[in-house]
Design a protein around this motif. Structure first.
Motif, PDB file in Angstrom:
ATOM      1  N   LEU A  36       0.834  -1.191   0.000  1.00  0.00           N
ATOM      2  CA  LEU A  36       0.000   0.000   0.000  1.00  0.00           C
ATOM      3  C   LEU A  36       0.876   1.250   0.000  1.00  0.00           C
ATOM      4  CD1 LEU A  36      -2.611  -1.032   2.675  1.00  0.00           C
ATOM      5  CD2 LEU A  36      -2.921  -0.994   0.228  1.00  0.00           C
ATOM      6  N   LYS A  37       0.348   2.302  -0.596  1.00  0.00           N
ATOM      7  CA  LYS A  37       1.081   3.560  -0.583  1.00  0.00           C
ATOM      8  C   LYS A  37       1.095   4.103   0.842  1.00  0.00           C
ATOM      9  CE  LYS A  37      -1.530   5.570  -3.606  1.00  0.00           C
ATOM     10  NZ  LYS A  37      -2.114   6.569  -4.488  1.00  0.00           N
ATOM     11  N   PRO A  38       2.172   4.744   1.274  1.00  0.00           N
ATOM     12  CA  PRO A  38       2.175   5.326   2.616  1.00  0.00           C
ATOM     13  C   PRO A  38       1.189   6.465   2.710  1.00  0.00           C
ATOM     14  CG  PRO A  38       4.165   5.932   1.434  1.00  0.00           C
ATOM     15  CD  PRO A  38       3.440   4.930   0.585  1.00  0.00           C
ATOM     16  N   HIS A  39       0.487   6.518   3.790  1.00  0.00           N
ATOM     17  CA  HIS A  39      -0.508   7.561   4.016  1.00  0.00           C
ATOM     18  C   HIS A  39       0.180   8.774   4.624  1.00  0.00           C
ATOM     19  CE1 HIS A  39      -4.322   9.444   4.911  1.00  0.00           C
ATOM     20  NE2 HIS A  39      -3.917   9.623   6.154  1.00  0.00           N
ATOM     21  N   ILE A  40       0.179   9.872   3.912  1.00  0.00           N
ATOM     22  CA  ILE A  40       0.776  11.100   4.424  1.00  0.00           C
ATOM     23  C   ILE A  40      -0.327  11.931   5.038  1.00  0.00           C
ATOM     24  CG2 ILE A  40       2.063  13.171   3.807  1.00  0.00           C
ATOM     25  CD1 ILE A  40       3.229  11.537   1.443  1.00  0.00           C
ATOM     26  N   HIS A  41      -0.253  12.116   6.335  1.00  0.00           N
ATOM     27  CA  HIS A  41      -1.301  12.813   7.059  1.00  0.00           C
ATOM     28  C   HIS A  41      -1.003  14.299   7.073  1.00  0.00           C
ATOM     29  CE1 HIS A  41      -4.895  12.346   9.299  1.00  0.00           C
ATOM     30  NE2 HIS A  41      -4.441  12.998  10.357  1.00  0.00           N
ATOM     31  N   LYS A  42      -1.948  15.100   6.578  1.00  0.00           N
ATOM     32  CA  LYS A  42      -1.775  16.537   6.544  1.00  0.00           C
ATOM     33  C   LYS A  42      -2.078  17.118   7.926  1.00  0.00           C
ATOM     34  CE  LYS A  42      -3.142  16.607   1.761  1.00  0.00           C
ATOM     35  NZ  LYS A  42      -4.342  16.592   0.959  1.00  0.00           N
ATOM     36  N   PRO A  43      -1.431  18.196   8.320  1.00  0.00           N
ATOM     37  CA  PRO A  43      -1.734  18.811   9.608  1.00  0.00           C
ATOM     38  C   PRO A  43      -3.194  19.280   9.658  1.00  0.00           C
ATOM     39  CG  PRO A  43       0.278  19.734   8.678  1.00  0.00           C
ATOM     40  CD  PRO A  43      -0.343  18.865   7.631  1.00  0.00           C
ATOM     41  N   LYS A  44      -3.828  19.056  10.784  1.00  0.00           N
ATOM     42  CA  LYS A  44      -5.233  19.440  11.029  1.00  0.00           C
ATOM     43  C   LYS A  44      -6.175  18.835  10.014  1.00  0.00           C
ATOM     44  CE  LYS A  44      -4.074  23.722  13.300  1.00  0.00           C
ATOM     45  NZ  LYS A  44      -4.308  25.159  13.396  1.00  0.00           N
TER      46      LYS A  44
END
Length: 45
Positions: A36-44
């Motif tokens: 799976l592609k890594p999930h990049i979590h955006k701030p807020k």
């Protein structure tokens, strides 16, 4: 209006009563399945 969660059904069983393993990735077949592609979590977010 009420919110209802989707419940997964019971795991399928084979004719002999053991669990069916078709929904799982075995170590022998792992190279066939892409990661799976890594999930990049955006701030807020």
């Amino acid at each position: 209006m009420t919110i209802q969660a989707i419940k997964p059904g019971p795991k399928p069983k084979k004719e002999d009563g053991s669990d069916d393993r078709r929904q799982r990735v075995d170590p022998a077949t792992k190279p066939k399945h892409p990661t799976l592609k890594p999930h990049i979590h955006k701030p807020k977010d």
